[in-house]
Design a protein around this motif. Structure first.
Motif, PDB file in Angstrom:
ATOM      1  N   LYS A 110       0.838  -1.204   0.000  1.00  0.00           N
ATOM      2  CA  LYS A 110       0.000   0.000   0.000  1.00  0.00           C
ATOM      3  C   LYS A 110       0.868   1.247   0.000  1.00  0.00           C
ATOM      4  O   LYS A 110       0.604   2.206  -0.724  1.00  0.00           O
ATOM      5  CB  LYS A 110      -0.932  -0.001   1.216  1.00  0.00           C
ATOM      6  CG  LYS A 110      -2.162  -0.845   1.043  1.00  0.00           C
ATOM      7  CD  LYS A 110      -2.998  -0.971   2.300  1.00  0.00           C
ATOM      8  CE  LYS A 110      -3.495   0.304   2.867  1.00  0.00           C
ATOM      9  NZ  LYS A 110      -4.392   0.120   4.026  1.00  0.00           N
ATOM     10  N   THR A 111       1.936   1.237   0.802  1.00  0.00           N
ATOM     11  CA  THR A 111       2.842   2.378   0.876  1.00  0.00           C
ATOM     12  C   THR A 111       3.544   2.591  -0.458  1.00  0.00           C
ATOM     13  O   THR A 111       3.644   3.723  -0.942  1.00  0.00           O
ATOM     14  CB  THR A 111       3.883   2.160   1.996  1.00  0.00           C
ATOM     15  OG1 THR A 111       3.190   1.983   3.233  1.00  0.00           O
ATOM     16  CG2 THR A 111       4.823   3.319   2.107  1.00  0.00           C
ATOM     17  N   VAL A 112       4.021   1.509  -1.062  1.00  0.00           N
ATOM     18  CA  VAL A 112       4.712   1.619  -2.356  1.00  0.00           C
ATOM     19  C   VAL A 112       3.768   2.185  -3.411  1.00  0.00           C
ATOM     20  O   VAL A 112       4.138   3.080  -4.181  1.00  0.00           O
ATOM     21  CB  VAL A 112       5.268   0.239  -2.790  1.00  0.00           C
ATOM     22  CG1 VAL A 112       5.695   0.249  -4.245  1.00  0.00           C
ATOM     23  CG2 VAL A 112       6.426  -0.174  -1.905  1.00  0.00           C
ATOM     24  N   ILE A 113       2.544   1.700  -3.436  1.00  0.00           N
ATOM     25  CA  ILE A 113       1.587   2.181  -4.440  1.00  0.00           C
ATOM     26  C   ILE A 113       1.231   3.639  -4.183  1.00  0.00           C
ATOM     27  O   ILE A 113       1.111   4.427  -5.122  1.00  0.00           O
ATOM     28  CB  ILE A 113       0.343   1.273  -4.475  1.00  0.00           C
ATOM     29  CG1 ILE A 113       0.743  -0.063  -5.108  1.00  0.00           C
ATOM     30  CG2 ILE A 113      -0.801   1.912  -5.245  1.00  0.00           C
ATOM     31  CD1 ILE A 113      -0.330  -1.101  -5.140  1.00  0.00           C
ATOM     32  N   ALA A 114       1.098   4.018  -2.921  1.00  0.00           N
ATOM     33  CA  ALA A 114       0.831   5.423  -2.600  1.00  0.00           C
ATOM     34  C   ALA A 114       1.997   6.294  -3.056  1.00  0.00           C
ATOM     35  O   ALA A 114       1.785   7.385  -3.615  1.00  0.00           O
ATOM     36  CB  ALA A 114       0.584   5.588  -1.101  1.00  0.00           C
ATOM     37  N   ASP A 115       3.229   5.831  -2.835  1.00  0.00           N
ATOM     38  CA  ASP A 115       4.403   6.585  -3.286  1.00  0.00           C
ATOM     39  C   ASP A 115       4.424   6.706  -4.810  1.00  0.00           C
ATOM     40  O   ASP A 115       4.727   7.767  -5.353  1.00  0.00           O
ATOM     41  CB  ASP A 115       5.694   5.916  -2.795  1.00  0.00           C
ATOM     42  CG  ASP A 115       5.876   6.016  -1.287  1.00  0.00           C
ATOM     43  OD1 ASP A 115       5.164   6.825  -0.651  1.00  0.00           O
ATOM     44  OD2 ASP A 115       6.735   5.278  -0.747  1.00  0.00           O
ATOM     45  N   ILE A 116       4.105   5.623  -5.486  1.00  0.00           N
ATOM     46  CA  ILE A 116       4.068   5.649  -6.956  1.00  0.00           C
ATOM     47  C   ILE A 116       3.007   6.631  -7.441  1.00  0.00           C
ATOM     48  O   ILE A 116       3.243   7.406  -8.372  1.00  0.00           O
ATOM     49  CB  ILE A 116       3.811   4.234  -7.521  1.00  0.00           C
ATOM     50  CG1 ILE A 116       5.048   3.363  -7.307  1.00  0.00           C
ATOM     51  CG2 ILE A 116       3.437   4.285  -9.000  1.00  0.00           C
ATOM     52  CD1 ILE A 116       4.839   1.899  -7.636  1.00  0.00           C
ATOM     53  N   ASN A 117       1.847   6.642  -6.793  1.00  0.00           N
ATOM     54  CA  ASN A 117       0.791   7.589  -7.174  1.00  0.00           C
ATOM     55  C   ASN A 117       1.243   9.022  -6.954  1.00  0.00           C
ATOM     56  O   ASN A 117       0.979   9.897  -7.783  1.00  0.00           O
ATOM     57  CB  ASN A 117      -0.494   7.311  -6.392  1.00  0.00           C
ATOM     58  CG  ASN A 117      -1.247   6.112  -6.916  1.00  0.00           C
ATOM     59  OD1 ASN A 117      -1.084   5.729  -8.066  1.00  0.00           O
ATOM     60  ND2 ASN A 117      -2.058   5.502  -6.082  1.00  0.00           N
ATOM     61  N   SER A 118       1.916   9.260  -5.843  1.00  0.00           N
ATOM     62  CA  SER A 118       2.406  10.605  -5.537  1.00  0.00           C
ATOM     63  C   SER A 118       3.413  11.063  -6.596  1.00  0.00           C
ATOM     64  O   SER A 118       3.324  12.176  -7.121  1.00  0.00           O
ATOM     65  CB  SER A 118       3.049  10.617  -4.150  1.00  0.00           C
ATOM     66  OG  SER A 118       3.634  11.867  -3.891  1.00  0.00           O
ATOM     67  N   VAL A 119       4.377  10.200  -6.912  1.00  0.00           N
ATOM     68  CA  VAL A 119       5.378  10.536  -7.931  1.00  0.00           C
ATOM     69  C   VAL A 119       4.708  10.718  -9.287  1.00  0.00           C
ATOM     70  O   VAL A 119       5.063  11.620 -10.056  1.00  0.00           O
ATOM     71  CB  VAL A 119       6.475   9.439  -7.984  1.00  0.00           C
ATOM     72  CG1 VAL A 119       7.367   9.611  -9.187  1.00  0.00           C
ATOM     73  CG2 VAL A 119       7.294   9.454  -6.707  1.00  0.00           C
ATOM     74  N   SER A 120       3.716   9.899  -9.585  1.00  0.00           N
ATOM     75  CA  SER A 120       2.992  10.016 -10.845  1.00  0.00           C
ATOM     76  C   SER A 120       2.293  11.374 -10.944  1.00  0.00           C
ATOM     77  O   SER A 120       2.326  12.022 -12.003  1.00  0.00           O
ATOM     78  CB  SER A 120       1.972   8.884 -10.955  1.00  0.00           C
ATOM     79  OG  SER A 120       1.169   9.045 -12.100  1.00  0.00           O
ATOM     80  N   ASN A 121       1.679  11.818  -9.847  1.00  0.00           N
ATOM     81  CA  ASN A 121       1.026  13.134  -9.841  1.00  0.00           C
ATOM     82  C   ASN A 121       2.046  14.251 -10.029  1.00  0.00           C
ATOM     83  O   ASN A 121       1.795  15.207 -10.769  1.00  0.00           O
ATOM     84  CB  ASN A 121       0.249  13.334  -8.537  1.00  0.00           C
ATOM     85  CG  ASN A 121      -0.981  12.453  -8.456  1.00  0.00           C
ATOM     86  OD1 ASN A 121      -1.501  12.015  -9.474  1.00  0.00           O
ATOM     87  ND2 ASN A 121      -1.437  12.171  -7.254  1.00  0.00           N
ATOM     88  N   GLU A 122       3.201  14.120  -9.372  1.00  0.00           N
ATOM     89  CA  GLU A 122       4.250  15.129  -9.534  1.00  0.00           C
ATOM     90  C   GLU A 122       4.751  15.150 -10.977  1.00  0.00           C
ATOM     91  O   GLU A 122       4.995  16.227 -11.535  1.00  0.00           O
ATOM     92  CB  GLU A 122       5.402  14.857  -8.565  1.00  0.00           C
ATOM     93  CG  GLU A 122       5.047  15.119  -7.113  1.00  0.00           C
ATOM     94  CD  GLU A 122       6.164  14.735  -6.149  1.00  0.00           C
ATOM     95  OE1 GLU A 122       7.326  14.610  -6.589  1.00  0.00           O
ATOM     96  OE2 GLU A 122       5.870  14.579  -4.954  1.00  0.00           O
ATOM     97  N   LEU A 123       4.922  13.979 -11.577  1.00  0.00           N
ATOM     98  CA  LEU A 123       5.349  13.909 -12.982  1.00  0.00           C
ATOM     99  C   LEU A 123       4.305  14.530 -13.905  1.00  0.00           C
ATOM    100  O   LEU A 123       4.655  15.218 -14.873  1.00  0.00           O
ATOM    101  CB  LEU A 123       5.608  12.459 -13.394  1.00  0.00           C
ATOM    102  CG  LEU A 123       6.918  11.846 -12.915  1.00  0.00           C
ATOM    103  CD1 LEU A 123       6.970  10.366 -13.280  1.00  0.00           C
ATOM    104  CD2 LEU A 123       8.110  12.569 -13.505  1.00  0.00           C
ATOM    105  N   ALA A 124       3.039  14.300 -13.615  1.00  0.00           N
ATOM    106  CA  ALA A 124       1.979  14.883 -14.443  1.00  0.00           C
ATOM    107  C   ALA A 124       2.021  16.409 -14.363  1.00  0.00           C
ATOM    108  O   ALA A 124       1.870  17.101 -15.390  1.00  0.00           O
ATOM    109  CB  ALA A 124       0.619  14.356 -13.999  1.00  0.00           C
TER     110      ALA A 124
END
Length: 170
Positions: A110-124
């Motif tokens: 869950k933590t890894v996926i949350a981190d990936i989502n956060s980085v994905s939003n920053e990349l967007a």
């Protein structure tokens, strides 16, 4: 009477001999009775053992089956708290240890996926900013191109005038 008999004897302390005889039918009747009781006892004991084995296997394998379901749900990225996990975690056996490990794995994923989502939003956001910047640079390049064309035309005009003046001056 013509019946078969079995005999046994014993020498007594006063030197007398004690002889006992029994009809063969009576001896075999007891053996048949004992064999019948032995088989019935064996069948009963086997039945009890099978019932106990079934109950124990159900008790032992039910938590493993539940954990397998939970692990499959995690594999499908369904990370909700499963009520069965909490029941199994409380156990002090291997199933409890396995449930604790699966719970830690679920939390880590869950933590890894949350981190990936956060980085994905920053990349967007960064891509959006780059798109705006690229548009501004494109507009600036167009302006610079037009200015350069004007300068080139002016330089050509100046060169032509200078050449004309040079030819006339000569």
């Amino acid at each position: 009477k013509g019946a078969m008999k079995y005999a046994g004897y014993s020498i007594m302390p006063d030197r007398s001999i004690l002889v006992i005889t029994v009809d063969e039918a009576e001896v075999l009747e007891m053996i048949d009775f004992i064999m019948s009781k032995t088989w019935k006892g064996l069948l009963f004991t086997s039945g009890v053992i099978l019932i106990i084995a079934f109950v124990l296997s159900t008790i032992l394998f039910k938590p493993i089956e539940k954990m397998t379901e939970i692990i499959n749900e995690i594999a499908e990225l369904k990370f909700y708290n499963h009520p069965e996990t909490l029941k199994i975690i409380k156990k002090k056996d291997e199933c409890g240890s396995m449930a604790k490990a699966v719970e830690r794995m679920r939390d880590a994923l869950k933590t890894v996926i949350a981190d990936i989502n956060s980085v994905s939003n920053e990349l967007a956001k960064a891509v959006a900013e780059l798109t705006v910047s690229a548009g501004e640079i494109g507009a600036s390049c167009t302006d610079n191109s037009a200015t350069t064309e004007q300068l080139a035309a002016s330089m050509e005009e100046t060169a032509a005038t200078t050449e004309k003046d040079y030819v006339s001056f000569r």
